[in-house]
Scaffold this motif. Structure first.
Motif, mmCIF file in Angstrom:
data_model
loop_
_atom_site.group_PDB
_atom_site.id
_atom_site.type_symbol
_atom_site.label_atom_id
_atom_site.label_comp_id
_atom_site.label_asym_id
_atom_site.label_seq_id
_atom_site.Cartn_x
_atom_site.Cartn_y
_atom_site.Cartn_z
ATOM 1 N N ARG A 104 8.410 16.735 -13.186
ATOM 2 C CA ARG A 104 7.129 16.066 -13.441
ATOM 3 C C ARG A 104 6.849 15.022 -12.345
ATOM 4 N NH1 ARG A 104 2.337 17.007 -14.573
ATOM 5 N NH2 ARG A 104 1.226 15.453 -15.812
ATOM 6 N N ILE A 105 7.881 14.316 -11.884
ATOM 7 C CA ILE A 105 7.715 13.341 -10.797
ATOM 8 C C ILE A 105 7.261 14.045 -9.530
ATOM 9 C CG2 ILE A 105 9.010 11.782 -9.259
ATOM 10 C CD1 ILE A 105 10.688 10.995 -11.727
ATOM 11 N N THR A 106 7.833 15.230 -9.256
ATOM 12 C CA THR A 106 7.434 16.010 -8.086
ATOM 13 C C THR A 106 5.960 16.393 -8.173
ATOM 14 O OG1 THR A 106 9.671 16.887 -7.808
ATOM 15 C CG2 THR A 106 7.870 18.122 -6.774
ATOM 16 N N ASP A 107 5.539 16.807 -9.364
ATOM 17 C CA ASP A 107 4.134 17.190 -9.560
ATOM 18 C C ASP A 107 3.201 16.000 -9.312
ATOM 19 O OD1 ASP A 107 5.022 19.711 -10.209
ATOM 20 O OD2 ASP A 107 4.922 19.379 -12.385
ATOM 21 N N LEU A 108 3.613 14.823 -9.786
ATOM 22 C CA LEU A 108 2.753 13.642 -9.685
ATOM 23 C C LEU A 108 2.694 13.077 -8.273
ATOM 24 C CD1 LEU A 108 3.873 11.828 -12.971
ATOM 25 C CD2 LEU A 108 1.610 12.793 -12.537
ATOM 26 N N THR A 109 3.789 13.116 -7.542
ATOM 27 C CA THR A 109 3.855 12.447 -6.239
ATOM 28 C C THR A 109 3.768 13.394 -5.060
ATOM 29 O OG1 THR A 109 6.278 12.589 -6.158
ATOM 30 C CG2 THR A 109 5.322 10.656 -7.250
ATOM 31 N N GLY A 110 4.041 14.666 -5.305
ATOM 32 C CA GLY A 110 4.096 15.608 -4.198
ATOM 33 C C GLY A 110 5.384 15.488 -3.405
ATOM 34 N N ARG A 111 6.366 14.711 -3.923
ATOM 35 C CA ARG A 111 7.658 14.553 -3.267
ATOM 36 C C ARG A 111 8.737 15.274 -4.059
ATOM 37 N NH1 ARG A 111 3.554 11.295 -1.190
ATOM 38 N NH2 ARG A 111 4.271 10.273 0.732
ATOM 39 N N ARG A 160 0.840 -1.210 0.000
ATOM 40 C CA ARG A 160 0.000 0.000 0.000
ATOM 41 C C ARG A 160 0.870 1.253 0.000
ATOM 42 N NH1 ARG A 160 -3.358 -2.960 3.613
ATOM 43 N NH2 ARG A 160 -2.385 -1.908 5.411
ATOM 44 N N PHE A 161 1.951 1.221 0.757
ATOM 45 C CA PHE A 161 2.859 2.367 0.820
ATOM 46 C C PHE A 161 3.479 2.632 -0.556
ATOM 47 C CE2 PHE A 161 7.305 3.806 1.436
ATOM 48 C CZ PHE A 161 7.056 5.069 1.963
ATOM 49 N N SER A 162 3.941 1.575 -1.208
ATOM 50 C CA SER A 162 4.556 1.739 -2.531
ATOM 51 C C SER A 162 3.540 2.225 -3.557
ATOM 52 C CB SER A 162 5.175 0.410 -2.996
ATOM 53 O OG SER A 162 6.261 0.043 -2.178
ATOM 54 N N THR A 169 12.807 12.474 -0.483
ATOM 55 C CA THR A 169 13.696 11.530 -1.176
ATOM 56 C C THR A 169 13.640 10.164 -0.489
ATOM 57 O OG1 THR A 169 15.173 13.335 -1.813
ATOM 58 C CG2 THR A 169 16.057 11.108 -1.949
ATOM 59 N N ILE A 170 13.612 10.167 0.844
ATOM 60 C CA ILE A 170 13.518 8.893 1.578
ATOM 61 C C ILE A 170 12.216 8.171 1.225
ATOM 62 C CG2 ILE A 170 13.241 7.905 3.880
ATOM 63 C CD1 ILE A 170 15.185 10.040 4.896
ATOM 64 N N ASP A 171 11.099 8.913 1.155
ATOM 65 C CA ASP A 171 9.825 8.292 0.783
ATOM 66 C C ASP A 171 9.919 7.607 -0.576
ATOM 67 O OD1 ASP A 171 8.582 8.959 3.091
ATOM 68 O OD2 ASP A 171 7.444 10.651 2.275
ATOM 69 N N LEU A 172 10.471 8.334 -1.543
ATOM 70 C CA LEU A 172 10.587 7.774 -2.890
ATOM 71 C C LEU A 172 11.475 6.521 -2.895
ATOM 72 C CD1 LEU A 172 11.044 11.118 -4.832
ATOM 73 C CD2 LEU A 172 9.045 9.596 -4.988
ATOM 74 N N TYR A 173 12.579 6.589 -2.197
ATOM 75 C CA TYR A 173 13.510 5.452 -2.173
ATOM 76 C C TYR A 173 12.888 4.237 -1.475
ATOM 77 C CZ TYR A 173 17.805 2.786 -1.648
ATOM 78 O OH TYR A 173 18.757 1.799 -1.709
ATOM 79 N N LEU A 174 12.208 4.479 -0.351
ATOM 80 C CA LEU A 174 11.586 3.369 0.367
ATOM 81 C C LEU A 174 10.452 2.742 -0.445
ATOM 82 C CD1 LEU A 174 11.429 4.693 4.053
ATOM 83 C CD2 LEU A 174 13.023 3.044 3.059
#
Length: 523
Positions: free
Chosen positions: A492-499, A438-440, A507-512
């Protein structure tokens, strides 16, 4: 078998050996009889045949040329039939036969060559019947041995009753299934297994100084070569009876190998089911306890979890099944009750352990050394789980697998506990699969949806960016794009994920999110 001595022993044939000095030749096997009056019969006489003649060729060729032709053809001997016209053997015939090592037999007047042929046929029939009877009796004994569960060792015991030949049965994975009359070294067993993996397998194999060993192939259920019956003697020294016995034994061993493959497949399925139950948590605890007890592991006493994994290198790989066999043998040699199961990348062992954690670490180190020694790969790593009662097996297994995964990515050490190597990967591994998923999904789904709709490659870009520690120029080079293109993609990734990759916590959220998924890849 059919020999000159056997024919001469029949008084009704009226045969007399004229060259008794050639004892070995008189007792050698005769393949059949050949009657001729040709001056040069060599093109028609086959090696091992007994030549019958009345000497009518004497008007066309000399004695020495005829005898030389018969010897040149490889005949087993010469029978000279006396007649009213030639009531005695020709002068010099005995000396010529002795000089060529050709047995000479005299056939008295009045006995036709047909009588010799009938006698030879009767002897051959008797030999064939005896061979058939022996084959049937041996087949019954082999079938009985296998039906009683004697296995490959029982098959070799049956052969031992007929011959003193040193015998060895090895499968393609390098396991010695049975041996008798010999004590092969580990290196000899390895060479024997390697020969079975050649295409095509050889008929003889040199097993380190023992000379050529005759190989009889053993097929499994799918018609593939799964094992080999080795006779540690060259094929040329084996009698036809020995060769037939070994070939028959190899056919019966095929049944044993097929049975063992079926048993192994069933055991592997049940082992995989038990691992799934352990990983599913408390809801399967009752069944886990029942199955552990069935494997001989007492679930009400302290248990340890060890996860072993081969580390492949170029040109050297090992299947988990190979490692599982070595691990199981090591536990058995130490008298430790254990359940061992092979996955696609590792081998899980759950064993009774009532000693200290330090003793478990020393045991794991010895296990790693022994497993590596018996494996084609130069390194086997072992993750050590906690010593725990049965309800704690899930956490111990997850931790041990995480340790193993970390060790595989590092040059050293070869063994470690969860406390030795503490990383975020281990913390993720303690979470339920559904929680990680779910997190991913929450973070990565917008990126993947965009990639699907717009045929972009943002997920790969993100993975590459993080793999290069967020270095813009290095990542752009790796992706073969301009830095500005890379910046546009990351935006564009920042826009889509809010990260935002410029913020550490994002960055930690994306990596995890990316790493959590890799933990659920089947092992």
């Amino acid at each position: 078998m059919l020999t000159i001595s056997r024919l001469v022993a029949d008084p009704a044939l009226g045969l007399r050996v004229v060259t008794p000095e050639l004892t070995d030749a008189l007792n050698a096997e005769i393949h059949w009889l050949h009657t001729t009056e040709l001056a040069d019969p060599s093109p028609y006489v086959r090696s091992g045949e007994l030549v019958l003649t009345n000497g009518l060729w004497q008007s066309q060729v000399s004695l020495d040329r005829f005898v030389a032709a018969v010897a040149r053809a490889g005949a087993a001997g010469l029978v000279f039939g006396l007649t009213a016209q030639t009531p005695e053997l020709p002068e010099d015939l005995v000396a010529l036969c002795l000089s060529h090592g050709l047995p000479l037999v005299e056939l008295c007047i009045g006995v036709p060559f047909a009588a010799l042929t009938r006698a030879a046929a009767a002897i051959q029939n008797e030999v064939l019947q005896a061979e058939l009877t022996a084959t049937v009796h041996r087949g019954d004994a082999l079938a009985t041995a296998l039906s009683r569960g004697s296995g490959a060792a029982g098959v070799l015991e049956i052969l031992r009753g007929e011959t003193e030949l040193p015998l060895l049965v090895v499968d393609r994975k390098g396991r010695r299934l049975a041996s008798i009359g010999c004590e092969p070294t580990d290196e000899q067993v390895r060479l024997a297994a390697a020969a079975l993996n050649r295409t095509p397998p050889p008929l003889e194999v040199d097993l380190l100084g023992t000379g050529p060993a005759a190989l009889y192939l053993i097929e499994g259920a799918m018609g593939e070569i799964d094992a080999g019956l080795y006779c540690l003697e060259p094929s040329a020294t084996l009698s036809p009876a020995d060769q037939e016995a070994l070939a028959q034994a190899a056919r019966f061993l095929s049944l044993e190998v097929t049975k063992q493959q079926a048993v192994h497949a069933i055991e592997a399925r049940f082992a995989a089911e038990l691992l799934e139950m352990i990983l599913s948590g408390p809801r399967s605890s009752a069944e886990v306890i029942r199955r552990l007890r069935a494997y001989g592991v007492p679930p009400d006493r302290p248990l340890a979890v060890l996860v072993s994994s081969p580390v492949p290198t170029p040109g050297a790989t090992a299947q988990p099944d190979d490692i599982a066999h070595a691990v199981g043998a090591f536990f058995a040699a130490h008298g430790i009750p254990a359940f061992t199961a092979a996955g696609s990348r590792d081998v899980v062992s759950i064993c009774l352990w009532e000693r200290s954690p330090e003793d478990l670490t020393r045991f794991a180190r010895d296990l790693s050394t022994e497993t590596t020694r018996r494996s084609p790969v130069p390194r086997t790593v072992i993750g050590i789980g906690d010593i725990t009662p049965a309800p704690g097996l899930r956490d111990a297994l997850v931790r041990a697998r995480e340790v193993c995964q970390v060790l595989r990515a590092q040059p050293s050490p070869d063994i470690a506990t969860f406390a030795d190597i503490a990383t975020f990967r281990m913390l993720l591994g303690l979470l339920d699969t559904q929680v990680r998923q779910r997190f991913s999904d929450q973070i990565l789904t917008p990126i993947r949806d965009h990639d699907t709709r717009s045929h972009t490659d943002l997920e790969h870009t993100l993975r590459t960016f993080l793999a290069h520690d967020g270095q813009w120029a290095v990542t752009a080079t790796a992706l073969h794009v301009h830095v500005n293109t890379l910046r546009n993609r990351i935006t564009r990734i920042t826009d889509l994920t809010g990260r935002n990759v410029n913020r550490l916590e994002d960055t930690i959220d994306l990596y995890l999110a990316l790493t959590a998924e890799s933990l659920d890849t089947p092992k």
